[in-house]
Design an enzyme around this catalytic site. Structure first.
Site, PDB file in Angstrom:
ATOM      1  CG  HIS A   1      -1.974  -0.763   1.410  1.00 27.37           C
ATOM      2  ND1 HIS A   1      -2.753  -1.599   2.201  1.00 27.37           N
ATOM      3  CD2 HIS A   1      -2.471  -1.792  -0.075  1.00 27.37           C
ATOM      4  CE1 HIS A   1      -3.374  -2.323   1.834  1.00 27.37           C
ATOM      5  NE2 HIS A   1      -3.568  -2.701   0.591  1.00 27.37           N
TER       6      HIS A   1
ATOM      7  CB  CYS B   1       1.952 -10.178  16.659  1.00 29.20           C
ATOM      8  SG  CYS B   1       1.843  -8.300  16.338  1.00 29.20           S
TER       9      CYS B   1
ATOM     10  CB  ILE C   1      -5.339  -9.053  20.255  1.00 28.66           C
ATOM     11  CG1 ILE C   1      -5.972  -7.808  19.384  1.00 28.66           C
ATOM     12  CG2 ILE C   1      -3.937  -8.580  20.539  1.00 28.66           C
ATOM     13  CD1 ILE C   1      -6.221  -6.480  19.901  1.00 28.66           C
TER      14      ILE C   1
HETATM   15  C1  BV8 Z   1      -8.843  -1.951  -5.231  1.00 27.28           C
HETATM   16  C2  BV8 Z   1      -2.897   3.090   2.689  1.00 27.28           C
HETATM   17  C3  BV8 Z   1      -9.217  -2.144  -7.419  1.00 27.28           C
HETATM   18  C4  BV8 Z   1      -3.588   4.232   2.836  1.00 27.28           C
HETATM   19  C5  BV8 Z   1      -4.972   1.259   2.679  1.00 27.28           C
HETATM   20  C6  BV8 Z   1     -16.427  -0.414  -3.611  1.00 27.28           C
HETATM   21  C7  BV8 Z   1     -15.616   0.260  -4.511  1.00 27.28           C
HETATM   22  C8  BV8 Z   1     -14.471   0.563  -4.881  1.00 27.28           C
HETATM   23  C9  BV8 Z   1     -13.362  -0.621  -4.084  1.00 27.28           C
HETATM   24  C10 BV8 Z   1     -14.023  -1.363  -3.365  1.00 27.28           C
HETATM   25  C11 BV8 Z   1     -15.267  -1.322  -2.963  1.00 27.28           C
HETATM   26  N1  BV8 Z   1     -15.617  -2.318  -2.174  1.00 27.28           N
HETATM   27  C12 BV8 Z   1     -14.576  -2.822  -1.684  1.00 27.28           C
HETATM   28  C13 BV8 Z   1     -13.415  -2.256  -2.462  1.00 27.28           C
HETATM   29  C14 BV8 Z   1     -12.206  -2.744  -2.571  1.00 27.28           C
HETATM   30  C15 BV8 Z   1     -11.421  -1.979  -1.453  1.00 27.28           C
HETATM   31  C16 BV8 Z   1     -11.983  -2.534   0.017  1.00 27.28           C
HETATM   32  O1  BV8 Z   1     -11.337  -3.719   0.400  1.00 27.28           O
HETATM   33  N2  BV8 Z   1     -12.593  -1.953   0.806  1.00 27.28           N
HETATM   34  C17 BV8 Z   1     -12.844  -2.443   2.043  1.00 27.28           C
HETATM   35  C18 BV8 Z   1     -13.054  -1.232   3.000  1.00 27.28           C
HETATM   36  C19 BV8 Z   1     -14.285  -3.230   2.052  1.00 27.28           C
HETATM   37  N3  BV8 Z   1     -10.146  -2.029  -1.661  1.00 27.28           N
HETATM   38  C20 BV8 Z   1      -9.658  -1.103  -2.491  1.00 27.28           C
HETATM   39  O2  BV8 Z   1     -10.084   0.054  -2.724  1.00 27.28           O
HETATM   40  C21 BV8 Z   1      -7.881  -1.635  -2.839  1.00 27.28           C
HETATM   41  N4  BV8 Z   1      -8.060  -1.214  -4.339  1.00 27.28           N
HETATM   42  O3  BV8 Z   1      -9.474  -2.928  -4.835  1.00 27.28           O
HETATM   43  O4  BV8 Z   1      -8.635  -1.739  -6.221  1.00 27.28           O
HETATM   44  C22 BV8 Z   1     -10.565  -1.401  -7.653  1.00 27.28           C
HETATM   45  C23 BV8 Z   1     -10.351  -0.072  -8.011  1.00 27.28           C
HETATM   46  C24 BV8 Z   1     -11.226   0.646  -8.536  1.00 27.28           C
HETATM   47  C25 BV8 Z   1     -12.587   0.445  -8.045  1.00 27.28           C
HETATM   48  C26 BV8 Z   1     -12.933  -0.795  -7.285  1.00 27.28           C
HETATM   49  C27 BV8 Z   1     -11.929  -1.537  -7.343  1.00 27.28           C
HETATM   50  C28 BV8 Z   1      -7.129  -0.522  -2.233  1.00 27.28           C
HETATM   51  C29 BV8 Z   1      -7.076  -0.647  -0.631  1.00 27.28           C
HETATM   52  C30 BV8 Z   1      -5.719  -0.026  -0.214  1.00 27.28           C
HETATM   53  C31 BV8 Z   1      -6.456   1.033   0.862  1.00 27.28           C
HETATM   54  N5  BV8 Z   1      -5.270   1.747   1.398  1.00 27.28           N
HETATM   55  N6  BV8 Z   1      -3.623   1.952   3.206  1.00 27.28           N
HETATM   56  C32 BV8 Z   1      -3.496   4.640   4.377  1.00 27.28           C
HETATM   57  O5  BV8 Z   1      -2.977   3.901   5.164  1.00 27.28           O
HETATM   58  O6  BV8 Z   1      -3.651   5.760   4.556  1.00 27.28           O
HETATM   59  S1  BV8 Z   1      -5.628   0.149   3.490  1.00 27.28           S
HETATM   60  C33 BV8 Z   1      -5.361   0.433   4.927  1.00 27.28           C
HETATM   61  O7  BV8 Z   1      -6.557  -0.312   5.734  1.00 27.28           O
HETATM   62  C34 BV8 Z   1      -4.293  -0.511   5.534  1.00 27.28           C
HETATM   63  O8  BV8 Z   1      -3.204  -0.306   4.706  1.00 27.28           O
HETATM   64  C35 BV8 Z   1      -4.871  -1.616   5.709  1.00 27.28           C
HETATM   65  O9  BV8 Z   1      -4.599  -2.351   4.709  1.00 27.28           O
HETATM   66  C36 BV8 Z   1      -6.082  -1.278   6.111  1.00 27.28           C
HETATM   67  C37 BV8 Z   1      -6.372  -1.613   7.562  1.00 27.28           C
HETATM   68  O10 BV8 Z   1      -6.530  -2.752   7.880  1.00 27.28           O
HETATM   69  P1  BV8 Z   1      -5.611  -3.539   8.851  1.00 27.28           P
HETATM   70  O11 BV8 Z   1      -4.254  -3.328   8.410  1.00 27.28           O
HETATM   71  O12 BV8 Z   1      -6.141  -4.748   9.024  1.00 27.28           O
HETATM   72  O13 BV8 Z   1      -5.743  -2.900  10.374  1.00 27.28           O
HETATM   73  P2  BV8 Z   1      -7.235  -2.698  11.203  1.00 27.28           P
HETATM   74  O14 BV8 Z   1      -7.019  -1.607  12.073  1.00 27.28           O
HETATM   75  O15 BV8 Z   1      -8.310  -3.147  10.234  1.00 27.28           O
HETATM   76  O16 BV8 Z   1      -7.049  -4.109  11.944  1.00 27.28           O
HETATM   77  C38 BV8 Z   1      -5.970  -4.366  12.908  1.00 27.28           C
HETATM   78  C39 BV8 Z   1      -5.927  -5.752  13.287  1.00 27.28           C
HETATM   79  O17 BV8 Z   1      -4.914  -6.011  14.219  1.00 27.28           O
HETATM   80  C40 BV8 Z   1      -7.199  -6.077  14.086  1.00 27.28           C
HETATM   81  O18 BV8 Z   1      -7.686  -7.258  13.652  1.00 27.28           O
HETATM   82  C41 BV8 Z   1      -6.611  -6.190  15.433  1.00 27.28           C
HETATM   83  O19 BV8 Z   1      -7.581  -7.194  16.316  1.00 27.28           O
HETATM   84  C42 BV8 Z   1      -5.281  -6.341  15.238  1.00 27.28           C
HETATM   85  N7  BV8 Z   1      -4.363  -6.218  16.254  1.00 27.28           N
HETATM   86  C43 BV8 Z   1      -4.296  -5.102  17.281  1.00 27.28           C
HETATM   87  N8  BV8 Z   1      -3.337  -5.119  18.086  1.00 27.28           N
HETATM   88  C44 BV8 Z   1      -2.696  -6.064  17.800  1.00 27.28           C
HETATM   89  C45 BV8 Z   1      -3.219  -7.161  16.716  1.00 27.28           C
HETATM   90  N9  BV8 Z   1      -2.894  -8.131  16.207  1.00 27.28           N
HETATM   91  C46 BV8 Z   1      -1.611  -8.479  16.963  1.00 27.28           C
HETATM   92  N10 BV8 Z   1      -1.157  -7.955  17.919  1.00 27.28           N
HETATM   93  C47 BV8 Z   1      -1.652  -6.777  18.261  1.00 27.28           C
HETATM   94  N11 BV8 Z   1      -0.794  -6.129  19.336  1.00 27.28           N
END
Ligand code: BV8
Ligand code: ZN
EC number: 2.3.1.-
Length: 278
Positions: free
Chosen positions: A133, A264, A247
């Site tokens: 990303h 982790c 977690i």
């Molecule tokens: C794409 C960079 C093709 C920016 C990020 C409708 C229209 C258009 C697209 C979509 C749509 N519906 C779905 C999509 C696809 C969309 C998507 O997936 N949406 C989701 C919300 C459903 N994806 C995209 O758009 C991707 N591109 O599909 O292109 C396309 C093109 C045009 C039109 C359609 C499709 C691009 C996705 C990339 C987005 N950019 N980041 C920035 O950071 O500012 S994503 C961003 O959010 C992060 O990079 C990361 O990937 C994501 C966050 O997720 P996590 O890392 O999992 O973090 P989160 O907080 O959610 O979870 C943390 C976890 O850690 C938890 O489970 C927690 O329990 C755990 N945890 C906490 N503490 C600990 C722990 N585990 C272990 N130890 C600990 N101590």
């Protein structure tokens, strides 16, 4: 193996160590949870907000087009926040395990690849992570595409002090936002926003990794965001094993072979057998 077995027991670690030693191509997908113990807010935890906005509302090309001043203040806030953040034991475990593999001291494992969704650059450079990303500390020109590494804080004078979210949100004119040293165009964070395609070369590299992978560790991710959220299934479909480190139990039961439930920073060094290593 039944993933519902009580996790983190010495029996489960021993079982995992056996699987790890016998795996040839180990890969990791990491998310915000990998950096949580470094103090970096996750997306879906309380830190997933900036002022009154949810991160996912700001990390889009539409938001940047409509209000580049606001989106740059969001990224400046995160860049500024990273100044005090250091890699935690989970990040360091990746480095240590990479060294074990490279020095042929990791059983049958011949390749170890880290794919990270994180843009915080906390994953050690010697792991050579695939930053799918992008990076908080890379910018690119919206006009000519020029890319630069940039860790200046603030990245431009107009953003100085805007990290103080007690103050009114600034309204910075576009000409005072970061501009391209080549063509003067508006610079943007070199990250993948929602609704943006990922880099083709990166996706090709990831596909090559997933094709070979026989052990896939999913570390600290809510597995919501695609395409990353679909990687584990591709490994499983080819007979690879999937192990979750989180977690809380996050991935569906049928999608994981094992889980280590806990921070982790504690579970990963133990699982990779590098907890005693310098
Ligand atoms: C794409 C960079 C093709 C920016 C990020 C409708 C229209 C258009 C697209 C979509 C749509 N519906 C779905 C999509 C696809 C969309 C998507 O997936 N949406 C989701 C919300 C459903 N994806 C995209 O758009 C991707 N591109 O599909 O292109 C396309 C093109 C045009 C039109 C359609 C499709 C691009 C996705 C990339 C987005 N950019 N980041 C920035 O950071 O500012 S994503 C961003 O959010 C992060 O990079 C990361 O990937 C994501 C966050 O997720 P996590 O890392 O999992 O973090 P989160 O907080 O959610 O979870 C943390 C976890 O850690 C938890 O489970 C927690 O329990 C755990 N945890 C906490 N503490 C600990 C722990 N585990 C272990 N130890 C600990 N101590
Ligand atoms: Zn330019």
């Amino acid at each position: 193996m039944d993933a519902t077995e009580d996790t983190n027991t010495s029996k489960q670690y021993a079982l995992f160590h056996k699987i790890l030693r016998e795996s040839k191509h180990v890969a990791i997908l990491s998310g915000a949870g990998l950096s949580a113990e470094s103090g970096v807010p996750t997306f879906r935890g309380p830190g997933g907000y900036w002022r009154r906005f949810v991160a996912t509302q700001l990390a889009t090309p539409e938001a940047f087009k409509e209000n580049p001043s606001r989106v740059w203040q969001f990224y400046h806030y995160r860049r500024n926040g990273m100044l005090t953040k250091q890699p935690n034991p989970a990040h360091k475990a990746l480095s240590k395990y990479r060294r074990l593999v490279d020095s042929k001291q990791a059983g049958e494992t011949t390749t170890f690849t880290v794919i990270t969704q994180n843009i915080d650059e906390l994953t050690p450079r010697d792991v050579d992570p695939i930053e799918m990303h992008g990076s908080l500390f890379r910018i690119r020109c919206t006009a000519c595409g020029r890319r630069e590494q940039n860790r200046d804080n603030p990245i431009c004078e107009a953003l100085r002090g805007t990290e103080d979210i007690e103050k009114e949100e600034a309204n910075i004119p576009i000409e005072k936002l970061p501009s391209c040293s080549g063509c003067g165009g508006l610079m943007r964070p070199d990250v993948v926003w929602f609704h943006e395609n990922l880099d083709e070369d990166i996706m090709k590299r990831i596909s090559d990794v997933l094709r070979e992978c026989d052990l896939f560790l999913v570390v600290g991710t809510s597995a919501i965001v695609y395409p990353a959220a679909g990687f584990a299934e591709r490994v499983k479909m080819k007979g690879g094993k999937v192990v979750e480190f989180n977690i809380e139990a996050t991935m569906d039961e049928e999608d994981v072979d094992m889980r280590f439930v806990g921070p982790c920073g504690q579970t990963l060094p133990k699982a990779l057998r590098v907890d005693g290593m310098e």
